[in-house]
Design a protein around this motif. Structure first.
Motif, PDB file in Angstrom:
ATOM      1  N   PHE A   1     -73.910   8.719  15.571  1.00 39.98           N
ATOM      2  CA  PHE A   1     -73.593   8.501  14.162  1.00 39.98           C
ATOM      3  C   PHE A   1     -73.310   9.824  13.434  1.00 39.98           C
ATOM      4  O   PHE A   1     -72.735   9.831  12.352  1.00 39.98           O
ATOM      5  CB  PHE A   1     -74.751   7.784  13.451  1.00 39.98           C
ATOM      6  N   GLY A   2     -73.745  10.939  14.026  1.00 38.27           N
ATOM      7  CA  GLY A   2     -73.557  12.225  13.373  1.00 38.27           C
ATOM      8  C   GLY A   2     -74.429  12.411  12.149  1.00 38.27           C
ATOM      9  O   GLY A   2     -74.079  13.135  11.215  1.00 38.27           O
ATOM     10  N   ILE A   3     -75.602  11.770  12.156  1.00 34.38           N
ATOM     11  CA  ILE A   3     -76.536  11.878  11.032  1.00 34.38           C
ATOM     12  C   ILE A   3     -77.296  13.198  11.135  1.00 34.38           C
ATOM     13  O   ILE A   3     -77.713  13.613  12.218  1.00 34.38           O
ATOM     14  CB  ILE A   3     -77.505  10.680  11.027  1.00 34.38           C
ATOM     15  N   VAL A   4     -77.462  13.852   9.990  1.00 35.63           N
ATOM     16  CA  VAL A   4     -78.180  15.129   9.959  1.00 35.63           C
ATOM     17  C   VAL A   4     -79.685  14.870   9.986  1.00 35.63           C
ATOM     18  O   VAL A   4     -80.228  14.175   9.123  1.00 35.63           O
ATOM     19  CB  VAL A   4     -77.799  15.941   8.710  1.00 35.63           C
ATOM     20  N   ALA A   5     -80.347  15.400  11.007  1.00 31.06           N
ATOM     21  CA  ALA A   5     -81.808  15.298  11.135  1.00 31.06           C
ATOM     22  C   ALA A   5     -82.251  16.387  12.109  1.00 31.06           C
ATOM     23  O   ALA A   5     -81.416  16.988  12.801  1.00 31.06           O
ATOM     24  CB  ALA A   5     -82.216  13.917  11.642  1.00 31.06           C
ATOM     25  N   ARG A   6     -83.536  16.624  12.165  1.00 30.49           N
ATOM     26  CA  ARG A   6     -84.069  17.645  13.059  1.00 30.49           C
ATOM     27  C   ARG A   6     -85.236  17.098  13.870  1.00 30.49           C
ATOM     28  O   ARG A   6     -85.954  16.208  13.405  1.00 30.49           O
ATOM     29  CB  ARG A   6     -84.525  18.875  12.262  1.00 30.49           C
ATOM     30  N   ALA A   7     -85.395  17.664  15.056  1.00 30.26           N
ATOM     31  CA  ALA A   7     -86.577  17.390  15.870  1.00 30.26           C
ATOM     32  C   ALA A   7     -87.573  18.506  15.634  1.00 30.26           C
ATOM     33  O   ALA A   7     -87.233  19.684  15.757  1.00 30.26           O
ATOM     34  CB  ALA A   7     -86.208  17.320  17.341  1.00 30.26           C
ATOM     35  N   GLN A   8     -88.786  18.135  15.286  1.00 30.57           N
ATOM     36  CA  GLN A   8     -89.814  19.151  15.100  1.00 30.57           C
ATOM     37  C   GLN A   8     -90.032  19.928  16.391  1.00 30.57           C
ATOM     38  O   GLN A   8     -90.159  21.159  16.390  1.00 30.57           O
ATOM     39  CB  GLN A   8     -91.114  18.474  14.650  1.00 30.57           C
ATOM     40  N   THR A   9     -90.051  19.195  17.534  1.00 32.60           N
ATOM     41  CA  THR A   9     -90.207  19.817  18.856  1.00 32.60           C
ATOM     42  C   THR A   9     -89.344  19.047  19.860  1.00 32.60           C
ATOM     43  O   THR A   9     -89.335  17.812  19.852  1.00 32.60           O
ATOM     44  CB  THR A   9     -91.668  19.768  19.328  1.00 32.60           C
ATOM     45  N   LEU A  10     -88.626  19.796  20.714  1.00 36.38           N
ATOM     46  CA  LEU A  10     -87.758  19.162  21.712  1.00 36.38           C
ATOM     47  C   LEU A  10     -87.908  19.885  23.043  1.00 36.38           C
ATOM     48  O   LEU A  10     -87.933  21.119  23.093  1.00 36.38           O
ATOM     49  CB  LEU A  10     -86.301  19.192  21.243  1.00 36.38           C
ATOM     50  N   VAL A  11     -88.001  19.082  24.112  1.00 38.07           N
ATOM     51  CA  VAL A  11     -88.040  19.629  25.473  1.00 38.07           C
ATOM     52  C   VAL A  11     -87.008  18.879  26.304  1.00 38.07           C
ATOM     53  O   VAL A  11     -86.924  17.651  26.239  1.00 38.07           O
ATOM     54  CB  VAL A  11     -89.435  19.483  26.110  1.00 38.07           C
ATOM     55  N   ARG A  12     -86.237  19.628  27.089  1.00 38.44           N
ATOM     56  CA  ARG A  12     -85.210  19.028  27.933  1.00 38.44           C
ATOM     57  C   ARG A  12     -85.809  18.652  29.294  1.00 38.44           C
ATOM     58  O   ARG A  12     -86.502  19.452  29.916  1.00 38.44           O
ATOM     59  CB  ARG A  12     -84.034  19.993  28.101  1.00 38.44           C
ATOM     60  N   VAL A  13     -85.509  17.440  29.734  1.00 40.55           N
ATOM     61  CA  VAL A  13     -86.034  16.927  30.999  1.00 40.55           C
ATOM     62  C   VAL A  13     -84.864  16.814  31.974  1.00 40.55           C
ATOM     63  O   VAL A  13     -84.065  15.882  31.908  1.00 40.55           O
ATOM     64  CB  VAL A  13     -86.708  15.552  30.812  1.00 40.55           C
ATOM     65  N   ALA A  14     -84.758  17.786  32.878  1.00 35.03           N
ATOM     66  CA  ALA A  14     -83.667  17.798  33.853  1.00 35.03           C
ATOM     67  C   ALA A  14     -84.120  17.321  35.227  1.00 35.03           C
ATOM     68  O   ALA A  14     -83.310  17.182  36.138  1.00 35.03           O
ATOM     69  CB  ALA A  14     -83.066  19.195  33.961  1.00 35.03           C
TER      70      ALA A  14
ATOM     71  N   LEU B   1     -89.123  25.523  28.601  1.00 35.25           N
ATOM     72  CA  LEU B   1     -88.633  25.909  27.288  1.00 35.25           C
ATOM     73  C   LEU B   1     -88.942  24.824  26.266  1.00 35.25           C
ATOM     74  O   LEU B   1     -88.514  23.681  26.427  1.00 35.25           O
ATOM     75  CB  LEU B   1     -87.130  26.160  27.344  1.00 35.25           C
ATOM     76  N   VAL B   2     -89.698  25.164  25.249  1.00 30.90           N
ATOM     77  CA  VAL B   2     -90.028  24.235  24.158  1.00 30.90           C
ATOM     78  C   VAL B   2     -89.260  24.692  22.917  1.00 30.90           C
ATOM     79  O   VAL B   2     -89.482  25.797  22.423  1.00 30.90           O
ATOM     80  CB  VAL B   2     -91.546  24.217  23.888  1.00 30.90           C
ATOM     81  N   GLU B   3     -88.345  23.871  22.443  1.00 28.54           N
ATOM     82  CA  GLU B   3     -87.504  24.228  21.305  1.00 28.54           C
ATOM     83  C   GLU B   3     -88.087  23.634  20.023  1.00 28.54           C
ATOM     84  O   GLU B   3     -88.504  22.472  20.003  1.00 28.54           O
ATOM     85  CB  GLU B   3     -86.081  23.731  21.527  1.00 28.54           C
ATOM     86  N   MET B   4     -88.067  24.412  18.965  1.00 27.50           N
ATOM     87  CA  MET B   4     -88.649  23.996  17.695  1.00 27.50           C
ATOM     88  C   MET B   4     -87.558  23.841  16.636  1.00 27.50           C
ATOM     89  O   MET B   4     -86.566  24.570  16.641  1.00 27.50           O
ATOM     90  CB  MET B   4     -89.684  25.026  17.216  1.00 27.50           C
ATOM     91  N   ASN B   5     -87.758  22.855  15.745  1.00 22.59           N
ATOM     92  CA  ASN B   5     -86.868  22.661  14.599  1.00 22.59           C
ATOM     93  C   ASN B   5     -85.400  22.555  15.043  1.00 22.59           C
ATOM     94  O   ASN B   5     -84.529  23.282  14.574  1.00 22.59           O
ATOM     95  CB  ASN B   5     -87.033  23.812  13.604  1.00 22.59           C
TER      96      ASN B   5
END
Length: 357
Positions: free
Chosen positions: A22-35, A9-13
């Motif tokens: 810190f609870g800072i608002v930001a986004r990952a352009q692309t995220l993959v979970r490594v289990a 699963l490749v998650e976008m935005n």
């Protein structure tokens, strides 16, 4: 969101606010979970993902996000805890890199394996602990470290490092240094830690040489505390001094305690007799960064929605709450102003602990 041919699963935005303390608002352009190691192998087998710059994200307790993350975010979620080996002298315990550090410490005590109790309630994951060489109340990770397993993000090769190969220093390791050349052994951005093993000696002795712990001994009348009592004391001390990231966004101690020569310390004591300082085994003197910051009048002050915690000047916090959280820019503007004040007054340059992204 998409799946590649392997079903990964490749998650976008992806919003990262919940993934940084810190609870800072930001986004990952692309995220993959490594289990698992297999997940990482699948990522590195994908031509597009393998070629992308990568950012390894654990518990997010030691980062300041100053904008959206364009690199591929590898969210480490490798779990598992076990006693690997028991010898006459020690227990060897292991945890997956995605395990919560404090929960792992509590688990080791429940298994009858003391030795990590001074490191209770440190935020973050097990995989981040050797990167930072975490430490508190007289114990550092390197004092209990056995080995770690990791994977080279360029080649996919698995490898194991012992303590000497990790090049541990004060809040430092090989994982915080970039190799100047391919032959250099700097692993910043080049490796993902999968599992960590620690050696807990059976010849256990309490480490209670810090003032806060000595006060607990005096208050309770317990001259020879058990590991569980020290664990409980440290949890109580930390909860009193430090804000809960679930309530007030923060990254824990923001600056390293600086070390100086005895001559430098004597000079500072001559001007500031109350400065808090600790002699080190190598002859240097460690100064309490929180005291230096407090002496410059920063406790309780703010820049925008970033502030200095009222109970501990070493901690920067997100005062904006859910409605108007601090930005990474506000946090770093505050940090730089504090650095300037401390340098102008004491001639000491404070070094931040968190990774700025």
């Amino acid at each position: 969101m998409r799946c590649d041919n392997s079903g990964m699963l490749v998650e976008m935005n992806v919003p990262l606010r919940a993934y940084n303390a810190f609870g800072i608002v930001a986004r990952a352009q692309t995220l993959v979970r490594v289990a698992s190691e297999a997940d990482l192998a699948a990522i590195l087998a994908d031509p597009a993902l393998a070629a992308a710059p990568k950012f390894v994200l654990g518990g997010g307790s030691n980062i300041v996000l100053t904008g959206d993350v364009r690199a591929l975010v590898l969210k480490v979620e490798i779990m598992g805890r076990r006693v690997v080996e028991e010898t006459e002298r020690a227990w060897i315990v292991e945890a997956g890199a995605g395990e919560n550090w404090h929960a792992f410490v509590a688990w080791t005590l429940a298994q009858g394996c003391p030795g990590l109790e001074n490191l209770a309630l440190i935020p973050g994951t097990v995989g981040a602990s050797p990167v930072q060489n975490i430490g508190a109340y007289g114990v550092e990770l390197q004092d209990r470290f056995e080995a770690l397993d990791a994977i080279d993000l360029a080649t996919g090769r698995a490898f194991t490092l012992n303590a000497a190969q990790c090049a541990f220093g004060y809040r430092d390791s090989v994982f915080k240094h970039v190799a100047a050349e391919l032959s250099d052994f700097g692993l910043a951005g080049r490796a993902l830690i999968t599992r960590v093993r620690l050696r807990l000696p059976k010849a256990w002795k309490p480490v209670v040489g810090y003032l806060d712990l000595e006060r607990k001994q005096a208050e309770t009348g317990i001259a020879a505390p058990t590991a569980r009592q020290i664990f409980d004391w440290i949890c109580e001390i930390r909860r009193h001094k430090l804000p809960d990231p679930q309530v007030i966004g923060n990254a824990g101690s923001f600056f390293k305690n600086p070390t100086v020569t005895p001559e430098q310390c004597a000079d500072i004591i001559g001007r500031e007799p109350r400065v808090v300082h600790y002699p080190m085994a190598d002859g240097s003197i460690k100064l309490a960064a929180g005291w230096l910051i407090d002496a410059c009048g920063w406790k309780g002050k703010s820049v925008g929605n970033a502030g200095v915690y009222e109970k501990q000047a070493l901690v920067l916090v997100n005062r904006g709450g859910a409605e108007n959280p601090a930005t990474g820019g506000e946090v770093m503007t505050l940090a730089r102003a504090i650095q300037t004040s401390v340098y102008e007054r004491f001639g000491i340059r404070l070094e931040p602990e968190p990774v700025v992204v």
